[in-house]
Design an enzyme around this catalytic site. Structure first.
Site, mmCIF file in Angstrom:
data_model
loop_
_atom_site.group_PDB
_atom_site.id
_atom_site.type_symbol
_atom_site.label_atom_id
_atom_site.label_comp_id
_atom_site.label_asym_id
_atom_site.label_seq_id
_atom_site.Cartn_x
_atom_site.Cartn_y
_atom_site.Cartn_z
ATOM 1 N N SER A 17 0.861 -1.186 0.000
ATOM 2 C CA SER A 17 0.000 0.000 0.000
ATOM 3 C C SER A 17 0.894 1.232 0.000
ATOM 4 O O SER A 17 1.640 1.460 0.963
ATOM 5 C CB SER A 17 -0.884 0.029 1.248
ATOM 6 O OG SER A 17 -1.372 1.358 1.421
ATOM 7 N N HIS A 42 -1.357 -1.392 -4.143
ATOM 8 C CA HIS A 42 -2.619 -1.019 -3.485
ATOM 9 C C HIS A 42 -2.618 0.493 -3.224
ATOM 10 O O HIS A 42 -1.683 1.027 -2.631
ATOM 11 C CB HIS A 42 -2.705 -1.798 -2.171
ATOM 12 C CG HIS A 42 -3.982 -1.659 -1.421
ATOM 13 N ND1 HIS A 42 -5.105 -2.422 -1.684
ATOM 14 C CD2 HIS A 42 -4.322 -0.844 -0.387
ATOM 15 C CE1 HIS A 42 -6.072 -2.091 -0.840
ATOM 16 N NE2 HIS A 42 -5.632 -1.131 -0.047
ATOM 17 N N ASP A 44 -4.706 3.633 -1.509
ATOM 18 C CA ASP A 44 -5.727 3.923 -0.496
ATOM 19 C C ASP A 44 -6.231 5.350 -0.618
ATOM 20 O O ASP A 44 -5.516 6.300 -0.281
ATOM 21 C CB ASP A 44 -5.133 3.724 0.904
ATOM 22 C CG ASP A 44 -4.999 2.259 1.266
ATOM 23 O OD1 ASP A 44 -5.996 1.526 1.109
ATOM 24 O OD2 ASP A 44 -3.915 1.850 1.699
ATOM 25 N N MET A 46 -8.788 8.194 0.635
ATOM 26 C CA MET A 46 -9.590 8.514 1.837
ATOM 27 C C MET A 46 -10.136 9.926 1.740
ATOM 28 O O MET A 46 -9.414 10.839 1.325
ATOM 29 C CB MET A 46 -8.701 8.425 3.082
ATOM 30 C CG MET A 46 -8.029 7.087 3.250
ATOM 31 S SD MET A 46 -6.979 7.102 4.715
ATOM 32 C CE MET A 46 -6.292 5.453 4.638
ATOM 33 N N HIS A 76 -8.435 1.208 -3.628
ATOM 34 C CA HIS A 76 -9.358 1.018 -2.506
ATOM 35 C C HIS A 76 -9.964 2.370 -2.139
ATOM 36 O O HIS A 76 -9.283 3.231 -1.588
ATOM 37 C CB HIS A 76 -8.537 0.424 -1.347
ATOM 38 C CG HIS A 76 -9.293 0.209 -0.083
ATOM 39 N ND1 HIS A 76 -8.664 -0.009 1.124
ATOM 40 C CD2 HIS A 76 -10.626 0.170 0.180
ATOM 41 C CE1 HIS A 76 -9.567 -0.166 2.069
ATOM 42 N NE2 HIS A 76 -10.777 -0.055 1.527
ATOM 43 N N MET A 78 -12.010 4.562 0.089
ATOM 44 C CA MET A 78 -12.638 4.726 1.409
ATOM 45 C C MET A 78 -13.322 6.087 1.386
ATOM 46 O O MET A 78 -12.906 7.037 2.078
ATOM 47 C CB MET A 78 -11.559 4.639 2.500
ATOM 48 C CG MET A 78 -11.078 3.219 2.715
ATOM 49 S SD MET A 78 -9.488 3.159 3.565
ATOM 50 C CE MET A 78 -8.407 3.302 2.167
ATOM 51 N N MET A 147 -11.388 -5.909 5.773
ATOM 52 C CA MET A 147 -10.577 -4.952 6.540
ATOM 53 C C MET A 147 -10.176 -5.601 7.859
ATOM 54 O O MET A 147 -11.040 -6.035 8.636
ATOM 55 C CB MET A 147 -11.354 -3.662 6.807
ATOM 56 C CG MET A 147 -11.626 -2.811 5.586
ATOM 57 S SD MET A 147 -10.172 -2.400 4.599
ATOM 58 C CE MET A 147 -9.138 -1.565 5.806
ATOM 59 N N ASP A 185 -6.642 -6.477 4.460
ATOM 60 C CA ASP A 185 -6.067 -5.132 4.415
ATOM 61 C C ASP A 185 -5.923 -4.552 5.819
ATOM 62 O O ASP A 185 -6.927 -4.236 6.470
ATOM 63 C CB ASP A 185 -6.964 -4.237 3.549
ATOM 64 C CG ASP A 185 -6.334 -2.881 3.276
ATOM 65 O OD1 ASP A 185 -5.168 -2.669 3.657
ATOM 66 O OD2 ASP A 185 -7.018 -2.032 2.678
HETATM 67 C C1 DX5 Z 1 -6.214 1.310 6.022
HETATM 68 C C2 DX5 Z 1 -5.750 1.089 4.585
HETATM 69 C C3 DX5 Z 1 -4.666 0.054 4.478
HETATM 70 C C4 DX5 Z 1 -3.405 0.457 5.155
HETATM 71 C C5 DX5 Z 1 -2.463 -0.686 5.282
HETATM 72 O O1 DX5 Z 1 -7.182 2.284 6.055
HETATM 73 O O2 DX5 Z 1 -6.830 0.658 3.790
HETATM 74 O O3 DX5 Z 1 -4.428 -0.305 3.140
HETATM 75 O O4 DX5 Z 1 -2.759 1.505 4.511
HETATM 76 O O5 DX5 Z 1 -1.382 -0.239 5.983
HETATM 77 P P1 DX5 Z 1 -0.649 -1.105 7.094
HETATM 78 O O6 DX5 Z 1 -0.099 -2.302 6.372
HETATM 79 O O7 DX5 Z 1 0.375 -0.170 7.593
HETATM 80 O O8 DX5 Z 1 -1.669 -1.497 8.109
HETATM 81 ZN ZN ZN Z 2 -6.488 -0.308 1.710
#
Ligand code: DX5
Ligand code: ZN
Length: 235
Positions: A17, A42, A44, A46, A76, A78, A147, A185
């Site tokens: 990620s 990956h 992320d 947000m 992903h 969010m 998750m 994840d």
């Molecule tokens: C959490 C994200 C994950 C996160 C994983 O909200 O969706 O993808 O970045 O990071 P680590 O491996 O540090 O938990």
């Molecule tokens: Zn993620």
């Protein structure tokens, strides 16, 4: 029956990620991953509403695409109302878009729209959401993202009960005669990747454990090896 993506990728795989990458040198960090044998990246996204943190949008996904032209970009989202943005992420170069069951009242339609764009579809489920919330969606997805932390931040502790969700999903997949991939994840690292793979997980997301390591190449090799050992007893 295995998922069509199994023809191009071998599972279990490790998906770094880039949330945990160094943004002053994102391209170099991504190249360190691909040179170490990573094929899934990956991303992320947000929005500061669905989750308490703001990360980045389609511009960074587009930069990741240019840094890894052959990579599989697993995006992903969010974010609330993901249907408004899937076009942007498709244009940025996403291969797969995952949306949260908790974030979209019309998720069935959104998954259809992702497919219409020619992309793979994923559904993500938070630790506090029962698996039954996605039961009817399973025939509509290529991947289920379980998750294993409450989304919003990297570097959190793995929630152990997530492995039970994986086991139940595997049973459902068999009974429903489906072939979606299963992703975990959050909170994955050298200490638990073997157990995660042994539960039958196909895609293991790892952020801080990859980008926080001094030697990323060595760490990625270690994660791949442990995942393969973990999965070796699966039928
Ligand atoms: C959490 C994200 C994950 C996160 C994983 O909200 O969706 O993808 O970045 O990071 P680590 O491996 O540090 O938990
Ligand atoms: Zn993620």
């Amino acid at each position: 029956m295995s998922h069509p993506l199994s023809k191009n990728y071998s599972f279990p795989t490790i998906a770094p990620s880039i949330l945990a990458a160094d943004y002053t040198r994102l391209g170099e960090d991504i190249k360190a991953c691909t040179e170490a044998g990573v094929s899934w990246i990956h991303c992320d996204v947000m929005d500061g509403h669905f989750v308490p943190n703001i990360s980045y949008g389609s511009l960074v996904v587009e930069a990741a695409r240019r840094s890894a032209p052959e990579g599989f970009l697993d995006v992903h989202l969010m974010i609330y109302n993901p249907d408004r943005y899937i076009n942007d992420f498709a244009k940025a170069g996403a291969n797969l878009i995952t949306v949260h069951v908790e974030a979209d009242p019309h998720i069935h339609r959104t998954l259809g729209a992702i497919k219409e764009l020619g992309l793979y579809r994923g559904v993500a489920i938070n630790p506090g959401t029962p698996l039954t919330a996605i039961e009817e969606l399973l025939p509509e997805v290529d991947l289920v993202c379980v998750m294993s932390v409450n989304p919003g931040f990297g570097g959190q502790k793995f929630i152990q009960s997530s492995l039970q969700k994986i086991e139940r999903l595997i049973t459902w997949r068999k009974h429903m005669d489906l072939n979606f991939l299963i992703e975990i994840d959050g909170g994955a690292g050298p200490g638990n990747v073997e157990d995660i793979a042994a539960a039958g997980t196909d895609v293991i997301v790892a952020g801080s454990s990859v980008f926080g390591a001094n030697d990323k190449n060595e760490q990625i090799q270690k994660l791949f090896q442990k995942a393969i050992i973990g999965s070796s007893n699966l039928t």
